[in-house]
Structure formats: C-alpha cells, structure tokens
Write a protein that holds these residues in place. Sequence first.
Motif, mmCIF file in Angstrom:
data_model
loop_
_atom_site.group_PDB
_atom_site.id
_atom_site.type_symbol
_atom_site.label_atom_id
_atom_site.label_comp_id
_atom_site.label_asym_id
_atom_site.label_seq_id
_atom_site.Cartn_x
_atom_site.Cartn_y
_atom_site.Cartn_z
ATOM 1 N N ASP A 1 -72.492 -86.238 -53.800
ATOM 2 C CA ASP A 1 -71.665 -85.105 -54.210
ATOM 3 C C ASP A 1 -72.505 -83.823 -54.205
ATOM 4 O O ASP A 1 -73.486 -83.709 -54.926
ATOM 5 C CB ASP A 1 -71.118 -85.377 -55.615
ATOM 6 N N ALA A 2 -72.100 -82.873 -53.395
ATOM 7 C CA ALA A 2 -72.826 -81.598 -53.306
ATOM 8 C C ALA A 2 -71.998 -80.449 -53.860
ATOM 9 O O ALA A 2 -72.207 -79.296 -53.477
ATOM 10 C CB ALA A 2 -73.247 -81.336 -51.860
ATOM 11 N N GLY A 3 -71.066 -80.768 -54.755
ATOM 12 C CA GLY A 3 -70.387 -79.684 -55.461
ATOM 13 C C GLY A 3 -69.065 -79.237 -54.867
ATOM 14 O O GLY A 3 -68.397 -79.995 -54.169
ATOM 15 N N PRO A 4 -68.684 -77.998 -55.178
ATOM 16 C CA PRO A 4 -67.385 -77.472 -54.759
ATOM 17 C C PRO A 4 -67.323 -77.165 -53.247
ATOM 18 O O PRO A 4 -68.356 -77.099 -52.581
ATOM 19 C CB PRO A 4 -67.246 -76.180 -55.556
ATOM 20 N N LEU A 5 -66.142 -76.955 -52.759
ATOM 21 C CA LEU A 5 -65.948 -76.708 -51.323
ATOM 22 C C LEU A 5 -66.728 -75.481 -50.844
ATOM 23 O O LEU A 5 -67.158 -75.410 -49.690
ATOM 24 C CB LEU A 5 -64.449 -76.518 -51.021
ATOM 25 N N ASP A 6 -66.871 -74.551 -51.737
ATOM 26 C CA ASP A 6 -67.695 -73.371 -51.552
ATOM 27 C C ASP A 6 -69.089 -73.661 -50.981
ATOM 28 O O ASP A 6 -69.713 -72.799 -50.359
ATOM 29 C CB ASP A 6 -67.846 -72.796 -52.973
ATOM 30 N N PRO B 1 -55.825 -81.283 -50.627
ATOM 31 C CA PRO B 1 -57.230 -81.325 -51.066
ATOM 32 C C PRO B 1 -58.143 -81.527 -49.853
ATOM 33 O O PRO B 1 -57.938 -82.461 -49.079
ATOM 34 C CB PRO B 1 -57.303 -82.537 -51.998
ATOM 35 N N VAL B 2 -59.101 -80.613 -49.698
ATOM 36 C CA VAL B 2 -60.011 -80.704 -48.560
ATOM 37 C C VAL B 2 -61.401 -81.093 -49.053
ATOM 38 O O VAL B 2 -61.900 -80.549 -50.034
ATOM 39 C CB VAL B 2 -60.077 -79.352 -47.800
ATOM 40 N N VAL B 3 -62.000 -82.059 -48.377
ATOM 41 C CA VAL B 3 -63.372 -82.476 -48.660
ATOM 42 C C VAL B 3 -64.178 -82.294 -47.378
ATOM 43 O O VAL B 3 -63.757 -82.747 -46.314
ATOM 44 C CB VAL B 3 -63.433 -83.954 -49.117
ATOM 45 N N ALA B 4 -65.304 -81.608 -47.483
ATOM 46 C CA ALA B 4 -66.206 -81.491 -46.332
ATOM 47 C C ALA B 4 -67.134 -82.696 -46.346
ATOM 48 O O ALA B 4 -67.758 -82.988 -47.371
ATOM 49 C CB ALA B 4 -67.014 -80.205 -46.426
ATOM 50 N N ALA B 5 -67.205 -83.415 -45.239
ATOM 51 C CA ALA B 5 -68.025 -84.639 -45.199
ATOM 52 C C ALA B 5 -68.223 -85.107 -43.766
ATOM 53 O O ALA B 5 -67.532 -84.629 -42.853
ATOM 54 C CB ALA B 5 -67.347 -85.762 -45.994
ATOM 55 N N GLY C 1 -66.158 -80.567 -52.310
ATOM 56 C CA GLY C 1 -64.730 -80.305 -52.396
ATOM 57 C C GLY C 1 -64.373 -79.918 -53.819
ATOM 58 O O GLY C 1 -65.194 -80.078 -54.735
ATOM 59 N N ASP C 2 -63.153 -79.447 -54.002
ATOM 60 C CA ASP C 2 -62.751 -78.959 -55.324
ATOM 61 C C ASP C 2 -61.959 -79.991 -56.125
ATOM 62 O O ASP C 2 -61.637 -79.761 -57.286
ATOM 63 C CB ASP C 2 -61.950 -77.659 -55.173
ATOM 64 N N SER C 3 -61.622 -81.131 -55.503
ATOM 65 C CA SER C 3 -60.880 -82.168 -56.214
ATOM 66 C C SER C 3 -61.772 -83.390 -56.416
ATOM 67 O O SER C 3 -62.220 -84.027 -55.449
ATOM 68 C CB SER C 3 -59.633 -82.571 -55.394
ATOM 69 N N ALA C 4 -62.040 -83.722 -57.680
ATOM 70 C CA ALA C 4 -62.905 -84.873 -57.982
ATOM 71 C C ALA C 4 -62.276 -86.163 -57.452
ATOM 72 O O ALA C 4 -62.969 -87.057 -56.954
ATOM 73 C CB ALA C 4 -63.143 -84.972 -59.487
#
Lengths: 227, 227
Positions: B185-190, B134-138, B162-165
Amino acid sequence: MQIKVAVVGGTGAEGSGLALRFAKAGARVFIGSRDLEKAQDAARRISAQVSPAEVTGHTNKDAVAAAGIVVLTVPLSAQVETLKSIRDSIAPGAILVDATVPLEIAIGGRLSRTLTLWDGSAAQQAARLLPGVPVVAAFHALSAEALAKLDHPLDCDTLICGDSAEAKAAVTQLAALIPGVRAIDAGPLDNARLLESAAALLISLNLRHKVKGSGMRITGLPSGADQ
Amino acid sequence: MQIKVAVVGGTGAEGSGLALRFAKAGARVFIGSRDLEKAQDAARRISAQVSPAEVTGHTNKDAVAAAGIVVLTVPLSAQVETLKSIRDSIAPGAILVDATVPLEIAIGGRLSRTLTLWDGSAAQQAARLLPGVPVVAAFHALSAEALAKLDHPLDCDTLICGDSAEAKAAVTQLAALIPGVRAIDAGPLDNARLLESAAALLISLNLRHKVKGSGMRITGLPSGADQ
C-alpha cells in the motif's frame, strides 16, 4: 589510494550517517556545515564510534577543497545557496554527488510530495550551477537510521545516474564502502528525476507504514549490473 | 467466491501475462480488446496453457460488463479513448485497476521518459474519466516476460495506491494470485505519479542493462505491510 570525501550538510541525519559509514571503511572524511562548530561536533561524534577514524569538521567551503568526491546532503531549500557557496572551492577534477530530493516541504508542503524543478531534477540543477564538475545523482534513498546502525549492513540498492562514466565508477566504489549497498547504473543525469521520485516514494512508504528505513532492491538484473 | 476480472488491453504483452496468471490461479477472466477476434485468440492461447481455465475473449465493452475488477493495460495513447468506450458498461460496484505508465513514446518520444499529465498521473486521469468508480493504481512494474513464464514465480513487489481501502484490499487479493508478487500500500491515488515514475525507472533499467524483467522489492517494511 585512500578515498577523500567531503560530506556537505554532514551534520544532518543523512550526511552524518554517510560520513560515519565512509569513515568506518577507512575513507578520509571532511564534514562540512555552515556552522564550523556543528561540523566539528559531528566529526567528534563519528570519531568516538569509529577507530581509527580520519574525520574532521569544517565550513562547507573548506571541507570540499581537499576532497576528490563531494557528497551534497542538504534539503532542497538549501541546495542552491550551498552550491553557490562551495563552487569556487571544489578541487579540479573532483566529482559532485547530489543526493537532494526535491520535496514539497521546501515550500512548506508535504514531505512525501515532490516539486517539479525548472531543470528537471535537483541533480540537473546542481550540474547547471557547477559547470565543468561531473555530477552524479546518488544516495537519495539510503535510510539515515539504517546508516547510523553501524553494526548492521543496509538492505538496499542505490540507483546512480550521471553523464561521466568515470565519475559513476568512482561513486560505485564509494557506495561499495557501505556494507549491503549496491550501486546500480540508471543512465544519464537526465534520469535523475526518476531517482528523486523513487526516493519520495520510499519516504511516502516510511510515513504510511510507520518505519524509518524502507529501501529498494532491484531484481532481475544481470550480475555485474553494479559495475 | 471466484474473482471475476476483466483485462482491458488483454491482448498486449502485459495484459496477456496478467490474464494468464489470473486464469492459472482460478479466476474467471474476461479478455478485452478493440478487436474481438484478437481477444478470442488470446483467450484460446491462455486456455491452451492453463487447464481448467475460464477465459473468454470479448470486445472491451463486453469484457467489463460482468467483472468485479477491471484491469486496464493499454498504452497511454489509448487510455482516454478506451476508458470512454467502457465507462457505461462497468458494473456497479466494480473497481478499475489502472496500470498505465505515462511514457513519452505516446507522442513519439522515448520509452524511458515520462510525460507530465494535467491530472498529475495516468491513474488520476482515469479516475476523472470514471466518476464514481474506485480507481486503484497497480501492476505498472510487473514484467510481461516474467508473467509469461508460468512455471516461475515473480520476484517483485507491486506498489498500489487508491482512495478506497476496500478497493485496495480487493487488488491486494488479486495481486496475491500471482506467485512471488506482494502488493504494498503506497497511499492515496494522489501518489500514483510516484508509482508510474518507478515503473519508468524499471523500463529505463531494462533498456540500459539489456534485460526485460527488472523488478523492485521494498525492504525495511514491517511484516504485514501488504495487508
């Protein structure tokens, strides 16, 4: 001297909100629309809220003719056509403020996604279409809902960029008419894509957090960064 | 339970700053570098500032092995190679936090300009290289200088996507270790390209206004938007 500002696309939520705030602050406001009647209606609505107000409705072409600053608040899908329709009417020495955000919705996609434009940004596209007119990218991320609440100051900065220091100074002065808004110089027009992206980010936060008025404040700048 | 975090690229200014703050808050910190000695030096510098600190220096590969969260803070030019070097060592269930900003300087260009990556963003590039993680951009836009001033809280939000809550919740908890920082939270990894662009915008403001620590606060969100 009284600021003379035309708001092209002034019947939309963003344009109307800006026009309302400019009128409230005593500017002479020319509301432009493709539809003269809609422009006149919008001008009447503003006059009913602000007194005394100097607001009149016009076709886009007529609205820009007498203005020192032209603020463009149309969707991307209408930007090119609108600019072509007004470019011969813009007064010599006038400034164009482009607030266009290149959103995917222009081609039927999502509101929170951006399109990559050939020129790099919507503001640079505007500059190409208006040779000789100083273009400043600004006002992308101001919430239409917050602008409409006349009794409340906004809580957000507006990042501006452009290649003419004089034009940026004029837009900084225009921004200062809106209580709570601070204009921050973000460099040359070349940086407009970053500002347009930041606006898309706020739209995305609005959708995700079910609000209409998220904004952005920049911290850590020296005082006077807005000069 | 104690948070176990590896900071890959932990000898750079951004990585060291984050490691310092995490250590100060009581996390177990593994500093990773291509150069073991540099990693150990950085760990010693942090231990000298924070007591008691559980900070040790390792090669990148060894640093990630025991961590529940791996924070990647390397320049774009080192991102792919670094991810390839650690991917077989990341623990099952661990999260990758990607803080890479795709700046033009990676190809000899300007610090304030971004590159368009094939995957859309540096974080999506990371996700492609780490299937199953799981990748989170931050943490893109946190000022290294502000992080280093241990006695001062920061004054900025960090947007995460990111795509994983579950992974985003863990990163929100990690961000909360840094006084003054609020994760939003700014939404999906997209959406990572918007966050990376916003970081480039702050870099651009730093250069223009001759500061090192501009940040961003989002206004107008409901309370609890950081949950």
